[in-house]
Motif scaffolding. Structure first.
Motif, PDB file in Angstrom:
ATOM      1  N   ARG A 282     110.199  89.622 -69.880  1.00  0.00           N
ATOM      2  CA  ARG A 282     108.964  90.254 -70.326  1.00  0.00           C
ATOM      3  C   ARG A 282     108.977  90.313 -71.857  1.00  0.00           C
ATOM      4  O   ARG A 282     110.033  90.484 -72.482  1.00  0.00           O
TER       5      ARG A 282
ATOM      6  N   ASN B  45     101.269  90.855 -67.337  1.00  0.00           N
ATOM      7  CA  ASN B  45     101.664  92.243 -67.567  1.00  0.00           C
ATOM      8  C   ASN B  45     102.949  92.608 -66.833  1.00  0.00           C
ATOM      9  O   ASN B  45     103.459  93.714 -66.990  1.00  0.00           O
TER      10      ASN B  45
ATOM     11  N   PRO C 243     106.995  91.184 -65.476  1.00  0.00           N
ATOM     12  CA  PRO C 243     108.040  90.217 -65.834  1.00  0.00           C
ATOM     13  C   PRO C 243     107.897  88.915 -65.041  1.00  0.00           C
ATOM     14  O   PRO C 243     107.509  88.934 -63.872  1.00  0.00           O
ATOM     15  N   GLN C 244     108.250  87.810 -65.674  1.00  0.00           N
ATOM     16  CA  GLN C 244     108.118  86.495 -65.070  1.00  0.00           C
ATOM     17  C   GLN C 244     109.470  85.786 -65.010  1.00  0.00           C
ATOM     18  O   GLN C 244     110.343  86.011 -65.850  1.00  0.00           O
TER      19      GLN C 244
END
Length: 228
Positions: free
Chosen positions: A225, A176, A178-179
């Motif tokens: 994201r 859920n 940002p990565q």
């Protein structure tokens, strides 16, 4: 983590082909190969640690494969089962689905379809192991089956593989927040540079949004994201 797989297949040649494919797949190992129901149940009864996954043919010599499916389900509820079979009858498929199979693959099985199933198995297991509770949205994302291989990925640029794209897309959808490319690489099992290349492809296509995280010190970090 390495997932242990039990292959139940009466055709020795097909069993060996499946064994080779499993052993060449990262994160999986063949626990045993059994050619009939009696040997399969005997093997499972003798194990202190059960295999994680069973690849089961619907046609085996000493019992109907669906009967063995229900027997394994009754005795060993923690084992996931995938049907690998030439049985195409809707009635057979429906009963297997009622028996809670993780997937149903119809012979002859394409290596890409087998790989997709194994990747999805890894991702779902990893995702569920990282949570004690789930919201509905998280669960819906975790349980999407056969995601990432669709007609929209047919015309991909050189160096972008639809299966790897599906893994990155699915991995990104599990979070859920940002990565980074590094976190997605670790989650999906690809290199950081590969994750970054696929993420930038998705940014260019408009399905992923990139943003810079300046943090407190050092260079800003690019985070990704999925667009809602």
């Amino acid at each position: 983590m390495t997932y242990q797989v039990l292959i139940i297949e009466d055709d020795f040649r097909v069993a060996d082909i499946n064994r080779q494919f499993i052993e060449q797949s990262d994160g999986f190992s063949v626990a045993a190969i059994c050619h009939n129901a009696a040997d399969s149940l005997s093997f499972l009864d003798s194990q202190s640690t059960l295999p994680d996954l069973v690849l089961l043919d619907a046609y085996i010599p000493d019992v109907n494969g669906l009967e063995l499916l229900w027997e394994i389900r009754r005795r060993y509820r923690s084992i996931d089962i995938v049907m690998l079979t030439a049985a195409r009858e809707v009635e057979t498929i429906q009963e297997a689905l009622r028996g809670g199979v993780f997937d149903y693959l119809i012979k002859p099985i394409e290596s890409s379809r087998m790989s997709q199933m194994l990747q999805r198995f890894q991702h779902e297991k990893m995702f569920l192991s990282q949570h004690n509770e789930l919201e509905q949205g998280q669960l819906d994302k975790a349980l999407i089956r056969n995601k990432g291989v669709d007609s929209g990925d047919v015309k991909l640029p050189k160096g972008i593989d639809p299966l790897t794209l599906g893994r990155i897309r699915e991995g990104l959808g599990m979070f859920n927040v940002p990565q980074t490319a590094s976190s997605l690489a670790q989650y999906t099992g690809v290199s950081r540079s590969t994750a970054r290349r696929y993420l930038e492809h998705m940014v260019a296509n408009g399905e992923v949004q990139a943003e810079l995280d300046y943090g407190e010190v050092g260079r800003p970090e690019r985070r990704y994201r999925a667009k809602q």
